[in-house]
Enzyme design. Structure first.
Site, PDB file in Angstrom:
ATOM      1  N   LYS A 142     -47.767  28.942  11.181  1.00  0.00           N
ATOM      2  CA  LYS A 142     -47.981  28.352  12.498  1.00  0.00           C
ATOM      3  C   LYS A 142     -46.792  27.539  12.993  1.00  0.00           C
ATOM      4  O   LYS A 142     -46.644  27.325  14.185  1.00  0.00           O
ATOM      5  CB  LYS A 142     -49.251  27.494  12.497  1.00  0.00           C
ATOM      6  N   LYS A 158     -57.754  43.005  13.009  1.00  0.00           N
ATOM      7  CA  LYS A 158     -58.957  42.225  12.757  1.00  0.00           C
ATOM      8  C   LYS A 158     -59.598  41.817  14.082  1.00  0.00           C
ATOM      9  O   LYS A 158     -58.896  41.465  15.023  1.00  0.00           O
ATOM     10  CB  LYS A 158     -58.553  40.977  11.954  1.00  0.00           C
ATOM     11  N   LYS A 201     -60.850  36.993  19.042  1.00  0.00           N
ATOM     12  CA  LYS A 201     -60.920  36.673  20.471  1.00  0.00           C
ATOM     13  C   LYS A 201     -59.538  36.656  21.097  1.00  0.00           C
ATOM     14  O   LYS A 201     -59.365  36.947  22.266  1.00  0.00           O
ATOM     15  CB  LYS A 201     -61.584  35.308  20.667  1.00  0.00           C
TER      16      LYS A 201
END
Ligand code: TRP
Length: 357
Positions: A114, A203, A206
């Site tokens: 990240k 995968k 959203k």
């Protein structure tokens, strides 16, 4: 002594719960309620480590809270709460931070991903803002678990490193200050790998956009449409293997409890007799049956709970009772004062002599 087998887990507050969240975690949480004392948390403080809108965070946390109830988390048996309603956890996070090595934190894969470290150099090198919250993420996660002295944490494989860190922190606290925290075990359960129906090589998520996921409370028509248009053959599947799209539909069918159907259809596939419309029809029916029940329950909860925020506060209070007890002991063990009661602090406040406006 609390039972060392208290179960604890957390979920990010995203406004929509997908069938991926459900099959991947929440269904398992629901089942665990029959076996153990469970505590489940909507982690809005963790969500602050990613870009977010302040005006949307509360609503997302509320939605996730309701979704958990609708999915079958039973508030009569289980403590289900929103993280920010329990300030004790944030406080424990600080204590635990002093027992965590910076090196360990900077080696966490999720942090490296990240923060852009994997791409060489900190993401900040190109001007991006990387918050220290991202680095602290696993310390807060350890605080979540340890505040409840949980012994068992059901999570996906992607969280194993964070759990290992939590155990290390618990161990360090216990050996430095005396025993307080059980070392939390990770409970990996078999979870079906649910992929996007629009792109079965990725995968279900959203973040890929609405075509790529199915919401747990989605309308029947919309679910049927997504399954009908699901990608099946990509053309380059090696012989003896099932194409990713068909594999995903079989996975979904089995996940809905129709394992036998799925096994039969897998055989048909290899025999060359499987009609994709049949597989899609069967999968859509199974999903609609399962999600319809959830959708009804959700509507019922929203109708019944006229004071949702009051309910959220009551659950927070229950969680604080457990976390507060742990924190009281932890403060004493590490050599801190207890918190001053706010009301008393006001009564004994020093005269305000130097305030001028
Ligand atoms: N990091 C977890 C995830 O992304 C969520 C989480 C926060 C959690 N605190 C936790 C999971 C405590 C288990 C226990 O999925």
């Amino acid at each position: 002594m609390p039972s060392p087998s208290r179960v604890y887990s957390g979920i990010q507050p995203t406004a929509v719960m997908t069938i991926g969240n459900y099959f991947g975690a929440v269904r398992n949480w629901v089942q665990l309620q029959d076996e153990r004392e469970c505590v489940y948390c909507v982690v809005d403080l963790h969500a602050m480590t990613a870009p977010y809108e302040a005006t949307e965070l509360r609503q997302a946390a509320r939605e996730m809270f309701v979704s958990l109830l609708a999915a079958g988390i039973d508030p009569d048996r289980t403590t289900v709460y929103i993280q920010s309603t329990v300030p004790e956890q944030t406080e424990l996070c600080w204590m635990l931070a002093t027992l965590t090595s910076l090196g360990d934190l900077s080696r966490m894969t999720q942090f490296k991903e990240k923060s852009g470290l994997l791409k060489g150099g900190l993401g900040e090198d190109d001007g991006t803002f990387i918050s220290a919250g991202l680095l602290f993420y696993p310390v807060l996660q350890a605080a979540d678990i340890l505040a409840y002295r949980a012994g068992c944490v059901p999570v996906g494989q992607d969280q194993s490193q964070h759990l290992e860190l939590s155990r290390g922190i618990a161990r360090r606290f216990n050996s430095r200050f005396g025993y307080l925290f059980p070392e939390p075990e990770t409970l990996f359960t078999h979870v079906p790998k649910v992929m996007s129906t629009a792109d079965p090589t990725r995968k279900m998520s959203k973040s890929l956009g609405p075509r790529h996921y199915i919401g747990l409370f989605e309308e029947e028509d919309s679910i049927r449409r997504k399954i009908r248009s699901a990608v099946t053959d990509s053309g380059d599947t090696p012989p003896g293997e099932v194409s990713p799209g068909i594999e995903n539909l079989l996975t979904l069918l089995a996940a809905c409890g129709h394992d036998d159907d799925a096994a039969q259809m897998r055989e048909d596939y290899f025999a060359g007799t499987l009609r994709y419309v049949d597989l899609k029809g069967r999968t859509a029916d199974a999903l609609v049956a399962l999600t319809g029940e959830m959708r009804d329950r959700r509507a019922e909860i929203l109708r019944r709970e006229t004071d949702l925020d009051g309910r959220i506060m009551a659950m927070g209070e229950r969680a604080r009772t457990i976390a507060g007890e742990t924190l009281g002991r932890a403060r004493e063990m590490v050599g801190l004062f207890p918190p001053a009661p706010a009301s008393q602090a006001a009564r004994h406040a020093a005269p305000r002599t130097s305030f001028s406006v």
